[in-house]
Design a protein around this motif. Structure first.
Motif, PDB file in Angstrom:
ATOM      1  N   MET A  33       0.791  -1.230   0.033  1.00  0.00           N
ATOM      2  CA  MET A  33      -0.048   0.047  -0.132  1.00  0.00           C
ATOM      3  C   MET A  33       0.795   1.302   0.075  1.00  0.00           C
ATOM      4  O   MET A  33       1.908   1.153   0.198  1.00  0.00           O
ATOM      5  CB  MET A  33      -0.925  -0.008   1.229  1.00  0.00           C
ATOM      6  N   ASN A  34       0.308   2.206  -0.422  1.00  0.00           N
ATOM      7  CA  ASN A  34       1.060   3.652  -0.354  1.00  0.00           C
ATOM      8  C   ASN A  34       1.295   4.115   0.893  1.00  0.00           C
ATOM      9  O   ASN A  34       1.195   3.537   2.039  1.00  0.00           O
ATOM     10  CB  ASN A  34       0.014   4.542  -1.036  1.00  0.00           C
ATOM     11  N   GLY A  35       2.123   5.363   1.165  1.00  0.00           N
ATOM     12  CA  GLY A  35       2.540   5.834   2.219  1.00  0.00           C
ATOM     13  C   GLY A  35       1.598   6.480   3.307  1.00  0.00           C
ATOM     14  O   GLY A  35       1.810   7.078   4.079  1.00  0.00           O
ATOM     15  N   MET A  36       0.335   6.491   2.838  1.00  0.00           N
ATOM     16  CA  MET A  36      -0.903   7.148   3.657  1.00  0.00           C
ATOM     17  C   MET A  36      -0.959   6.125   4.703  1.00  0.00           C
ATOM     18  O   MET A  36      -0.913   5.066   4.814  1.00  0.00           O
ATOM     19  CB  MET A  36      -2.211   7.210   2.800  1.00  0.00           C
ATOM     20  N   PRO A  37      -1.221   6.974   6.148  1.00  0.00           N
ATOM     21  CA  PRO A  37      -1.542   6.332   7.250  1.00  0.00           C
ATOM     22  C   PRO A  37      -2.812   5.644   6.965  1.00  0.00           C
ATOM     23  O   PRO A  37      -3.798   5.736   6.110  1.00  0.00           O
ATOM     24  CB  PRO A  37      -1.722   7.592   8.267  1.00  0.00           C
ATOM     25  N   LYS A  38      -2.821   4.340   7.642  1.00  0.00           N
ATOM     26  CA  LYS A  38      -3.884   3.324   7.333  1.00  0.00           C
ATOM     27  C   LYS A  38      -4.895   3.207   8.565  1.00  0.00           C
ATOM     28  O   LYS A  38      -4.505   3.365   9.835  1.00  0.00           O
ATOM     29  CB  LYS A  38      -3.294   1.908   7.173  1.00  0.00           C
ATOM     30  N   VAL A  39      -6.220   3.107   8.128  1.00  0.00           N
ATOM     31  CA  VAL A  39      -7.245   2.855   9.039  1.00  0.00           C
ATOM     32  C   VAL A  39      -7.732   1.558   8.834  1.00  0.00           C
ATOM     33  O   VAL A  39      -8.214   1.106   7.825  1.00  0.00           O
ATOM     34  CB  VAL A  39      -8.364   4.006   9.253  1.00  0.00           C
ATOM     35  N   LEU A  40      -7.891   0.877   9.909  1.00  0.00           N
ATOM     36  CA  LEU A  40      -8.660  -0.435   9.841  1.00  0.00           C
ATOM     37  C   LEU A  40     -10.106  -0.304  10.128  1.00  0.00           C
ATOM     38  O   LEU A  40     -10.587   0.150  11.075  1.00  0.00           O
ATOM     39  CB  LEU A  40      -8.152  -1.459  10.815  1.00  0.00           C
ATOM     40  N   VAL A  41     -11.095  -0.670   9.090  1.00  0.00           N
ATOM     41  CA  VAL A  41     -12.323  -0.585   9.134  1.00  0.00           C
ATOM     42  C   VAL A  41     -12.969  -2.048   9.476  1.00  0.00           C
ATOM     43  O   VAL A  41     -12.653  -2.908   8.489  1.00  0.00           O
ATOM     44  CB  VAL A  41     -13.042   0.074   8.288  1.00  0.00           C
ATOM     45  N   VAL A  42     -13.420  -2.458  10.606  1.00  0.00           N
ATOM     46  CA  VAL A  42     -14.186  -3.773  10.593  1.00  0.00           C
ATOM     47  C   VAL A  42     -15.832  -3.434  10.655  1.00  0.00           C
ATOM     48  O   VAL A  42     -16.347  -2.919  11.272  1.00  0.00           O
ATOM     49  CB  VAL A  42     -14.067  -4.037  12.311  1.00  0.00           C
ATOM     50  N   ASP A  43     -16.305  -4.483   9.784  1.00  0.00           N
ATOM     51  CA  ASP A  43     -17.742  -4.413   9.895  1.00  0.00           C
ATOM     52  C   ASP A  43     -18.348  -5.831   9.812  1.00  0.00           C
ATOM     53  O   ASP A  43     -17.503  -6.763  10.135  1.00  0.00           O
ATOM     54  CB  ASP A  43     -18.284  -3.808   8.693  1.00  0.00           C
ATOM     55  N   ASN A  44     -19.581  -6.157   9.596  1.00  0.00           N
ATOM     56  CA  ASN A  44     -20.210  -7.392   9.766  1.00  0.00           C
ATOM     57  C   ASN A  44     -20.115  -8.153   8.218  1.00  0.00           C
ATOM     58  O   ASN A  44     -20.676  -9.111   8.134  1.00  0.00           O
ATOM     59  CB  ASN A  44     -21.562  -7.431  10.087  1.00  0.00           C
ATOM     60  N   GLY A  45     -19.512  -7.619   7.519  1.00  0.00           N
ATOM     61  CA  GLY A  45     -19.148  -8.062   6.170  1.00  0.00           C
ATOM     62  C   GLY A  45     -20.094  -7.763   5.078  1.00  0.00           C
ATOM     63  O   GLY A  45     -20.090  -8.244   3.957  1.00  0.00           O
ATOM     64  N   GLU A  46     -21.140  -7.442   5.421  1.00  0.00           N
ATOM     65  CA  GLU A  46     -22.184  -6.874   4.358  1.00  0.00           C
ATOM     66  C   GLU A  46     -21.815  -5.587   4.118  1.00  0.00           C
ATOM     67  O   GLU A  46     -22.064  -4.405   5.070  1.00  0.00           O
ATOM     68  CB  GLU A  46     -23.562  -6.819   5.089  1.00  0.00           C
TER      69      GLU A  46
END
Length: 114
Positions: free
Chosen positions: A1-14
């Motif tokens: 991935m690029n050098g941008m800071p990353k955010v992990l998004v957790v969802d229910n898969g839908e």
């Protein structure tokens, strides 16, 4: 991935296009990695020092699903406390971008100068 800071998004898969946070995060200068709830720990292990973890709880989640998200938030907040990584729970896209911007701005302002 690029050098941008990353955010992990957790969802229910839908995932519906209108409830995706990726566009809002990109507009704020963050790359997002979205994963279903069940894979959150595995994906988190692969992302060194995420800028934040966002638990994207469905607006119409039943009590059992809400409880799962709240328990994950509690556990992640405890595990990520030493790194200062915020764990943010959202219940839909309305207001989520503002909440993220507020939380991530606080972290950016509080970050030590290099």
């Amino acid at each position: 991935m690029n050098g941008m800071p990353k955010v992990l998004v957790v969802d229910n898969g839908e995932r519906a296009p209108e409830s995706a946070l990726s566009a809002e995060l990109a507009g704020m200068g963050y790359a997002s990695v979205t994963t279903p709830f069940e894979a959150a720990d595995d994906v988190l292990a692969l992302i060194p020092s995420p800028a934040a973890v966002v638990l994207h709880m469905p607006q119409r989640a039943n009590w059992a699903e809400r409880k799962r998200f709240l328990e994950l938030a509690t556990r992640l907040r405890k595990n990520l406390a030493s790194s200062g990584t915020p764990v943010i729970i959202t219940g839909g896209v309305n207001g989520a971008a503002t909440m993220l911007q507020n939380q991530l701005s606080v972290k950016a302002v509080a970050a030590p100068e290099l």
